[in-house]
Design an enzyme around this catalytic site. Structure first.
Site, PDB file in Angstrom:
ATOM      1  CE1 TYR A 153      -0.663  71.345  28.397  1.00  0.00           C
ATOM      2  CE2 TYR A 153      -1.629  72.644  26.634  1.00  0.00           C
ATOM      3  CZ  TYR A 153      -0.989  71.494  27.061  1.00  0.00           C
ATOM      4  OH  TYR A 153      -0.677  70.497  26.161  1.00  0.00           O
ATOM      5  CD  GLU A 155       2.707  82.325  29.920  1.00  0.00           C
ATOM      6  OE1 GLU A 155       3.947  82.394  29.982  1.00  0.00           O
ATOM      7  OE2 GLU A 155       2.060  82.819  28.979  1.00  0.00           O
ATOM      8  CE  LYS A 216     -20.521  81.667  12.584  1.00  0.00           C
ATOM      9  NZ  LYS A 216     -20.895  83.068  12.773  1.00  0.00           N
TER      10      LYS A 216
END
Ligand code: NAD
Ligand code: UDP
Length: 317
Positions: A153, A155, A216
């Site tokens: 995706y 690239e 996180k």
């Protein structure tokens, strides 16, 4: 500048039966424009545009844009939105994703050249990869793992940007590049694997909320109507270099899970699942360029946007 000032004409939307594309088509029709959609439904659905089919100014062509495309008549502009976008989708279809970004984009840029019309192409915050600069400005070149699972995706979109600039430099084509950051809203597929549909559907069913890693990592979520307004301003400006479009309000995925559980008044519990490879640790747009050039900034709060989206998911049950 705003979307109401858009030239009323005939626009082509590639990928117009997808999530973002269908909202863009709806807005273009509301502005009085004529819309031609080309979509092969690889990740989109005819049902996304079903209500629009009643409008005589809306035309749907089922076709894969990696095949050369003939569209008769003039075009006022092209919005090139076609590409799988969810990580689950593009990892399922890595070759199709690379081909639509490369061959499909070449075909569509060539069509814009024939029609001598402006073309806006949908790039992504993913071109920044797992960013080492925060928030991300358009001047940042990114940190992409070319051969990792997201490389197909990332690239594909980096190539899209490169070929778009090449058409501009060689043929003076009026091109526009937007880098879209995480956008959400009604008509996302419930099973597209992205965090918004996953958490909403899990909360609705009182099932475990699947936080990947420790939660996180951060994302910044933009409501789809804000994005569409940004898109319709960008096509009217003459800025050729990329423009970030996204909402700079950043949240951790852990906080996001809690917010959805609270909003849904759900009994769901959080469970922790393995973090997918190369999952970007942070993502937040610097939108100074869009603010300065277009007077654009998101207006829909996460609270309101999520409420609309959640109600939509509820209506699909
Ligand atoms: P989506 O998967 O819902 O829509 C993409 C559409 O493109 C689908 O209807 C699909 O069938 C169509 N398509 C794909 N390959 C095609 C081909 N070869 N020929 C014809 N049609 C094809 O995804 P979305 O979220 O609506 O994303 C739209 C665009 O915005 C994509 O280019 C995506 O990369 C970009 N983008 C979206 C986001 C986001 O958060 N939604 C973020 C960054 C970039
Ligand atoms: N994510 C998550 N649980 C899920 C789906 C996604 O924790 O069920 C995380 C994912 O790891 C990422 C963030 O949510 O850090 C956004 O994921 P999404 O697939 O929506 O888009 P991305 O920003 O990665 O392209």
């Amino acid at each position: 500048m705003n979307s109401n000032e858009l030239k009323k004409g005939r626009y082509l939307v590639t990928g117009g039966a997808g999530f973002v594309g269908s909202h863009l088509c709806e807005r273009l029709l509301a502005l009085g424009c004529e819309v031609v959609v080309v979509d092969n439904f690889i990740t989109g659905r005819k049902s996304n545009v079903q209500p629009l089919l009643r409008n005589p100014k809306f035309h749907l062509v089922e076709s894969d844009i990696i095949q050369p495309l003939e569209i008769s008549g003039g075009l006022a502009g092209i919005f090139h939105m076609a590409s799988p976008a969810s990580p689950v989708d593009y990892m399922k279809y890595p070759i199709e994703t690379l081909r639509v970004g490369a061959i499909g984009s070449d075909n569509i840029l060539n069509l814009a050249r024939q029609k001598q019309c402006p073309i806006l192409v949908a790039s992504t915050s993913e071109i920044y990869g797992d960013p080492l600069e925060h928030p991300q400005k358009e001047s940042y070149w990114g940190n992409v793992h070319t051969i990792g699972p997201r490389g197909c995706y990332d690239e594909s979109k980096r190539y899209l940007e490169a070929i778009t600039m090449a058409y501009h430099r060689v043929y003076q084509l009026p091109t526009r590049i937007i880098r879209i950051f995480n956008t959400y809203g009604p008509r996302m597929r419930t099973d597209d694997g992205r965090v918004v549909p996953n958490f909403c559907m899990q909360a609705l069913a009182n099932k475990d909320i699947t936080v990947y890693g420790e939660g996180k990592q951060t994302r910044s979520f933009c409501y789809v109507s804000d994005l569409v307004e940004g898109i319709l301003r960008v096509i009217q400006c003459d800025h050729v270099e990329p423009i970030n479009l996204g909402n700079p309000v950043e949240t951790s995925i852990y906080e996001f899970a809690h917010r959805i559980i609270g909003m849904a008044k759900s009994q769901s519990k959080i469970i922790y699942c393995p973090l997918p490879q190369d999952d970007p640790k942070t993502r937040c747009p610097d939108i100074s360029r869009a603010k300065n050039l277009l007077g654009w900034a998101p207006e829909v709060s996460l609270e309101i946007g999520l409420k609309h989206t959640f109600d939509y998911f509820k209506s699909t049950l």
